[in-house]
Motif scaffolding. Structure first.
Motif, short mmCIF file in Angstrom:
data_model
loop_
_atom_site.label_atom_id
_atom_site.label_comp_id
_atom_site.label_asym_id
_atom_site.label_seq_id
_atom_site.Cartn_x
_atom_site.Cartn_y
_atom_site.Cartn_z
N ASN A 126 0.86 -1.19 0.00
CA ASN A 126 0.00 0.00 0.00
C ASN A 126 0.89 1.24 0.00
O ASN A 126 1.61 1.51 0.96
CB ASN A 126 -0.92 0.00 1.22
N LYS A 127 0.85 1.97 -1.12
CA LYS A 127 1.76 3.13 -1.26
C LYS A 127 1.15 4.42 -0.71
O LYS A 127 1.78 5.46 -0.73
CB LYS A 127 2.10 3.34 -2.75
N GLU A 128 -0.08 4.35 -0.25
CA GLU A 128 -0.76 5.58 0.17
C GLU A 128 -0.67 5.85 1.66
O GLU A 128 -0.86 6.98 2.10
CB GLU A 128 -2.24 5.52 -0.25
N ILE A 129 -0.39 4.80 2.42
CA ILE A 129 -0.25 4.98 3.86
C ILE A 129 1.12 5.62 4.13
O ILE A 129 2.09 5.35 3.43
CB ILE A 129 -0.44 3.63 4.60
N LYS A 130 1.17 6.50 5.12
CA LYS A 130 2.41 7.25 5.34
C LYS A 130 2.86 7.16 6.80
O LYS A 130 2.04 7.14 7.71
CB LYS A 130 2.17 8.73 5.02
N TRP A 131 4.15 7.14 6.99
CA TRP A 131 4.71 7.26 8.33
C TRP A 131 4.94 8.74 8.61
O TRP A 131 5.51 9.45 7.78
CB TRP A 131 6.07 6.54 8.44
N PHE A 132 4.52 9.21 9.77
CA PHE A 132 4.83 10.56 10.20
C PHE A 132 5.69 10.46 11.45
O PHE A 132 5.49 9.56 12.26
CB PHE A 132 3.55 11.35 10.52
N THR A 133 6.62 11.37 11.58
CA THR A 133 7.48 11.39 12.77
C THR A 133 7.25 12.68 13.53
O THR A 133 7.32 13.77 12.94
CB THR A 133 8.96 11.27 12.36
N SER A 134 6.97 12.56 14.83
CA SER A 134 6.73 13.76 15.64
C SER A 134 8.07 14.41 16.00
O SER A 134 9.13 13.82 15.78
CB SER A 134 5.98 13.40 16.91
N GLN A 135 7.99 15.59 16.59
CA GLN A 135 9.22 16.29 17.00
C GLN A 135 10.02 15.46 18.00
O GLN A 135 11.22 15.57 18.09
CB GLN A 135 8.88 17.64 17.62
N ASP A 136 9.28 14.61 18.76
CA ASP A 136 9.95 13.78 19.75
C ASP A 136 10.49 12.48 19.15
O ASP A 136 11.01 11.64 19.86
CB ASP A 136 8.98 13.42 20.88
N GLY A 137 10.29 12.34 17.87
CA GLY A 137 10.81 11.13 17.21
C GLY A 137 9.84 9.97 17.20
O GLY A 137 10.19 8.87 16.77
N GLU A 138 8.62 10.19 17.69
CA GLU A 138 7.65 9.11 17.69
C GLU A 138 7.09 8.94 16.27
O GLU A 138 6.71 9.91 15.63
CB GLU A 138 6.50 9.43 18.65
N ARG A 139 7.07 7.69 15.81
CA ARG A 139 6.60 7.44 14.45
C ARG A 139 5.17 6.89 14.48
O ARG A 139 4.86 6.04 15.30
CB ARG A 139 7.52 6.44 13.75
N ILE A 140 4.34 7.42 13.61
CA ILE A 140 2.96 6.95 13.58
C ILE A 140 2.46 6.85 12.15
O ILE A 140 2.83 7.65 11.29
CB ILE A 140 2.06 7.85 14.45
N LEU A 141 1.66 5.82 11.91
CA LEU A 141 1.11 5.62 10.57
C LEU A 141 -0.10 6.53 10.37
O LEU A 141 -0.89 6.75 11.28
CB LEU A 141 0.66 4.16 10.40
N MET A 142 -0.25 7.02 9.13
CA MET A 142 -1.38 7.88 8.81
C MET A 142 -2.05 7.36 7.53
O MET A 142 -1.37 7.10 6.54
CB MET A 142 -0.90 9.30 8.54
N VAL A 143 -3.37 7.27 7.59
CA VAL A 143 -4.11 6.89 6.37
C VAL A 143 -4.72 8.15 5.77
O VAL A 143 -5.18 9.03 6.49
CB VAL A 143 -5.20 5.83 6.66
N PRO A 144 -4.73 8.25 4.44
CA PRO A 144 -5.26 9.46 3.80
C PRO A 144 -6.79 9.54 3.87
O PRO A 144 -7.47 8.51 3.92
CB PRO A 144 -4.79 9.34 2.35
N ALA A 145 -7.29 10.75 3.85
CA ALA A 145 -8.74 10.97 3.86
C ALA A 145 -9.39 10.34 2.63
O ALA A 145 -8.81 10.33 1.56
CB ALA A 145 -9.03 12.47 3.89
N ILE A 146 -10.57 9.81 2.82
CA ILE A 146 -11.35 9.25 1.71
C ILE A 146 -12.67 10.01 1.62
O ILE A 146 -13.49 9.95 2.53
CB ILE A 146 -11.65 7.75 1.94
N SER A 147 -12.83 10.71 0.52
CA SER A 147 -14.06 11.45 0.31
C SER A 147 -14.70 11.01 -1.00
O SER A 147 -14.39 11.55 -2.06
CB SER A 147 -13.76 12.95 0.29
N PRO A 148 -15.57 10.02 -0.95
CA PRO A 148 -16.17 9.52 -2.19
C PRO A 148 -17.00 10.61 -2.89
O PRO A 148 -17.60 11.45 -2.22
CB PRO A 148 -17.07 8.38 -1.71
#
Lengths: 303, 252
Positions: free
Chosen positions: A140-162
């Motif tokens: 899945n190429k659409e899911i993204k890892w984001f890294t906070s200022q503290d270095g915590e990594r979290i997955l993000m799924v993009p908005a879906i607006s049909p």
């Protein structure tokens, strides 16, 4: 000034979907699905009026998704799961993926529901924590890892607006106030996330009956753009509390689609399309073809 | 006593559910729902069963998981708002089955053979991968036990078991228990503590160790003594047949 009715015909509802649209289908598997709407849409698709759909659903889909794919209307699938549950695999979905005929965005419930939630809240992404370890991350190429200022990594799924969300419920009034008499699944999420919302209902009820019992409303009318009264409009899916899924019809569908998939009878699926979608002059004609009043009486949900 | 393998599988799963736990019975498959209901009736009256509805009170299981006849008596409906929240926050237990299950308890419902882009067999896809990560534990179950579905390495990890074994699950950042055991028509298998490889825990009455080995596509850890799976008690079978599965879905 007067308050406008949202009642439209099945034909008009189907005309709201345009080539390349993102279409989201409510209900789940073959329960509470807007099947009559999908058949009407396929009529247009087979006339070349609509194609290249990007298809979404609640996390589990079945007959309608398989039918849309088999009829060639779908370019991209964001469907997490497509099957006929205890009745078996989805033949057209299987065939289309195996032959590389449709694009698959591999996803699951967290991706799709998280995506709807982001769209509802006007956010570009929604965080999820639960995709660790799976190979969904690899494809899945659409899911993204984001890294906070503290270095915590979290997955993000993009908005879906049909572009269009289509739902089947049991009851609604002319202003689009909807009542589910059974499960809602992701219908409220789809109604809130979609740009245009169509609801097919088995039974049109009076506005005064809605006003007398507001807690029974499951989707308020301001979220709904078009309401279509289609008795038995979910068939061969069920409509909770009113009728059960038509197992015999689903088996007939699977058999025909499977015969085409295997090449044993390449025309079998086209025969299904001709018999139940192209030739029927109306939804009423369709109901006659699946066995008429006798069959519908057999499908009533018993206590 | 006379019982079917499906009834035995249901009983094995039910026995492991503790009173007060909250689990999700899943959208598909009669065995997880039957096991959850059986546990609730036998020893876990304070357990909570989630699904299309919360705490269904049914005496007959219809094969379609979301057939509304399974929902007619229940405490509340659940929506995908609930499911999303639970998928992220987690509950106590869930049940997974798959096209393939491997020696580390990874589950594949996505494809078999070829590549992800062009599979030989496209499966239905897994509606929820998240529960394998967020739920405290999960159970594996399979209606068949053959070399085709019990493989050394799944073609695609749809839900994370012990990944590559050892501490690889923890290294991937997953802190929950993972698969506790796997029940099939032949046997119960758990996971060896260190390597996290699948190990034969017990064989069902009438099944030999050789039969399990012959039908498993990887080298299963075989302890020196393999007991027989404790058969259902009279009470377990009575409650299952008279209060949970009166239509005999598990006897077919």
């Amino acid at each position: 000034m007067y308050r406008k009715s949202k009642l439209i015909s099945l034909e008009e509802a189907a005309s709201w979907v345009r080539r390349g649209d993102r279409l989201a289908i409510g209900g789940m598997l073959f329960y509470n699905r807007p099947s009559a709407f999908i058949r009407q849409l396929i009529k247009r698709g087979l006339r070349g009026e609509v194609a290249d759909l990007i298809l979404y659903s609640s996390p589990l889909s079945s007959y309608d998704a398989d039918l849309l794919i088999g009829a060639g209307l779908v370019k991209t699938s964001y469907l997490c799961h497509v099957s006929f549950e205890y009745l078996g695999f989805a033949p057209n979905y299987r065939k289309a993926v195996e032959k590389g005929e449709i694009e698959i965005v591999e996803c699951d419930e967290a991706f799709v529901i998280g995506g709807y939630k982001a769209a509802i809240e006007g956010l570009p992404y929604h965080p999820i924590s639960s995709w660790k370890g799976t190979e969904l991350l690899k494809v899945n190429k659409e899911i993204k890892w984001f890294t906070s200022q503290d270095g915590e990594r979290i997955l993000m799924v993009p908005a879906i607006s049909p572009d269009v969300g289509v739902i089947h419920a049991q009851e609604g009034d002319e202003y689009g106030n909807i009542r589910h008499l059974g499960a809602c699944y992701a219908d409220q999420l789809i109604a809130k996330a979609s740009k245009k919302v169509i609801v097919t209902v088995d039974r049109l009820i009076s506005h005064s009956s809605v006003m007398n019992d507001p807690k029974a409303t499951t989707i308020p009318g301001y979220l709904v753009d078009g309401l279509v009264e289609v008795p038995y409009g979910a068939h061969p899916a069920s409509s909770h509390t009113m009728y059960i899924h038509d197992e015999e019809h689903l088996k007939e569908y699977i058999k025909k689609a499977e015969m085409s998939r295997k090449g044993a009878d390449p025309a079998a699926f086209s025969d299904y399309l001709r018999q139940y979608i192209i030739e029927p002059s109306s939804h009423w004609d369709y109901l006659e073809r699946i066995g008429g009043v006798k069959r519908l009486a057999e499908l009533r949900e018993q206590d | 006593m006379d019982y079917t393998r499906k009834e035995l599988m249901t009983v094995v799963l039910a026995r492991d559910i503790k009173d007060g736990e909250i689990g999700l019975a899943g959208a598909i498959g009669g065995i997880p729902l039957a096991a959850s209901l059986l546990a609730q009736k036998l020893h876990a009256p304070n357990s909570v069963i989630l699904g299309g509805v919360l705490n269904p009170k049914i005496h007959q299981i219809y094969p379609g998981g979301n057939d509304h006849r399974n929902f007619q008596k229940a405490e509340a409906y659940t929506t995908f708002y609930d499911v999303f929240e639970l998928a992220e926050k987690g509950l106590d237990f869930f049940f997974y089955s798959g096209l393939q299950i491997d020696q580390y308890g990874n589950v594949n419902l996505t494809y078999v053979g070829g590549s992800w882009e062009r599979p030989l067999l496209r499966g239905p896809g897994l509606a929820n991968s998240s529960f394998a990560v967020s739920f405290k534990r999960f159970y594996l179950w399979a209606e068949m036990h053959t070399k085709r579905n019990f493989v050394e390495r799944v073609d695609f990890i749809s839900a994370a078991g012990f990944l590559e074994g050892g501490d690889s699950r923890l290294k991937a950042g997953i802190i929950t228990e993972g698969p506790r055991f796997c029940v099939t028509p032949l046997a119960v298998m758990d996971f060896e503590e260190k390597s996290k490889r699948m190990r034969l825990k017990s064989i069902h009455e009438g099944v030999s160790v050789e039969e399990v080995i012959e039908n498993t596509g990887f080298s299963l850890i075989i302890p020196s003594h393999v007991p027989i799976t404790l058969p259902p008690s009279d009470e377990e079978i009575r409650v299952l047949r008279e209060e949970v599965d009166t239509a005999g879905l598990l006897r077919r």
